[in-house]
Design a protein around this motif. Structure first.
Motif: not given
Length: 370
Positions: A58-63, A135-141, A249-255
């Protein structure tokens, strides 16, 4: 010849091994500038494999859904989740016509095996160019897909990216996690630059579907629960087919993990695959790690007895200078500058934890990816 004299000469030897690694291997990445690739008009399939990740989706898919890219689909793979992961995936699929849902049922032969679920997701992808994250990652940009896909060429069919972890203030554990991630990235980026690619991270990895099936997928290590990223890359990466991508801009970020127990459990899974690397990679990586252990052990021992302390301190200082140059230059690229000053202390802590993890894996093996 006294025992301290033997230790002293051993220290000189391992110090020069460390110098060689920093000069030849690790400096390679710290001195490199990110080279922007050309924007490609290729179609991309983004594959996200999830097991009990309802809240993270729910948090990361929109990114991912809102990426600035002309043609991409999203393959959502539900790996036999027992929470509301499947329901969340269905909701996103109904709202977005570029999402394909793969619902993986548990079967005894591949129980708890992420590679089986990923294989089904790859088979469902309609495009030849695949981009993976968790799934616990989001793109940085919103240009993540553009940046990663820009590194594909006629000869480069595998792209290694960087998967960062969020910063948590006033947390030693968080610094350890991020420092270990930084050092690992320095190594796999540097070795790839030198024509010795040996691993990648599933949080940010891209390759062609053709490459996957020409290699018979994960079949050569399907019995090993972990390794859908590093073992696969270790098996198929070459100096000719591998590219790296570390533009910000290519990074992903995880908790990051919030307890030492959870982090150690995660690292036990990751470390368990290293023994299956190619022999040449095990030798190069193993020699660096064991020379690290000996370097710090002998330095502390010799200094505590003030044995040839001027020479020992000089060698130690030069090694620390090299470390600050390499870690500092790399940390600046990978947005981890706050770790540079603490790198010697974090290195010692990390060595201790890695020894504990290796010892634990000798006693019992981790069995599941989640």
């Amino acid at each position: 010849m006294s025992l301290l004299t033997v230790f002293f000469y051993c220290f000189i030897g391992v110090a020069f091994i460390q110098y060689i690694y920093y000069f030849i291997f690790l400096c390679n990445f710290s001195l490199q500038k990110a080279k922007p690739g050309k924007l490609k008009k290729i179609s991309i399939s983004v594959i996200v494999c999830a097991k009990n990740e309802a809240e993270n989706l729910k948090l990361h898919l929109p990114e991912i859904i809102n990426q600035n890219y002309h043609d991409f689909e999203i393959i959502l793979v539900n790996d036999a989740s027992w929470d509301k992961t499947l329901d969340i995936m269905k909701d996103f699929k109904e709202a977005n016509n570029n999402i394909t849902l793969v619902d993986v049922k548990t079967i005894e032969q591949f129980w708890g095996n992420k590679k089986y679920a990923l294989t089904l997701g790859i088979k469902a992808a309609k495009n030849d160019f695949l981009l993976f994250t968790d799934a616990d990652c989001k793109p940085k940009s919103l240009n993540w897909i553009s940046e990663m896909s820009s590194q594909f060429t006629n000869t480069k069919s595998l792209v290694l990216g960087f998967g960062a972890y969020e910063k948590v203030s006033n947390s030693l554990l968080n610094k350890l996690i991020r420092f270990e991630t930084l050092i690992t990235a320095i190594q796999y980026f540097s070795y790839a630059r030198l024509g010795m690619p040996y691993m990648g991270v599933g949080r940010n990895l891209a390759y062609r579907k053709e490459l996957f099936f020409n290699n018979s997928g994960f079949m050569n290590h399907m019995n090993i629960k972990s390794g859908d990223d590093d073992l696969f890359v270790n098996e198929i990466a070459t100096s000719k087919n591998t590219s790296i991508c570390f533009s910000k801009n290519s990074f992903t970020v995880s908790k990051p993990k919030l307890t030492y127990g959870d982090w150690i459990t995660q690292k036990r899974r990751h470390v368990s695959t290293a023994k299956h690397y190619k022999i040449s990679h095990k030798i190069v990586l193993g020699l660096f790690y064991f020379s690290q252990i000996l370097f710090w052990t002998l330095a502390i021992l010799l200094l505590s007895f003030l044995f040839q302390w001027q020479i020992v301190l000089g060698l130690l200082s030069f090694r620390l200078l090299l470390q600050f140059i390499v870690v500092g230059g790399s940390a600046n690229k990978l947005e981890s500058k706050d770790l540079t000053l603490f790198s010697p202390f974090l290195e010692v802590f990390l060595i201790i934890f890695q020894l504990a993890i290796f010892s634990a894996n000798l006693i019992s093996k981790p069995k599941h990816w989640k």
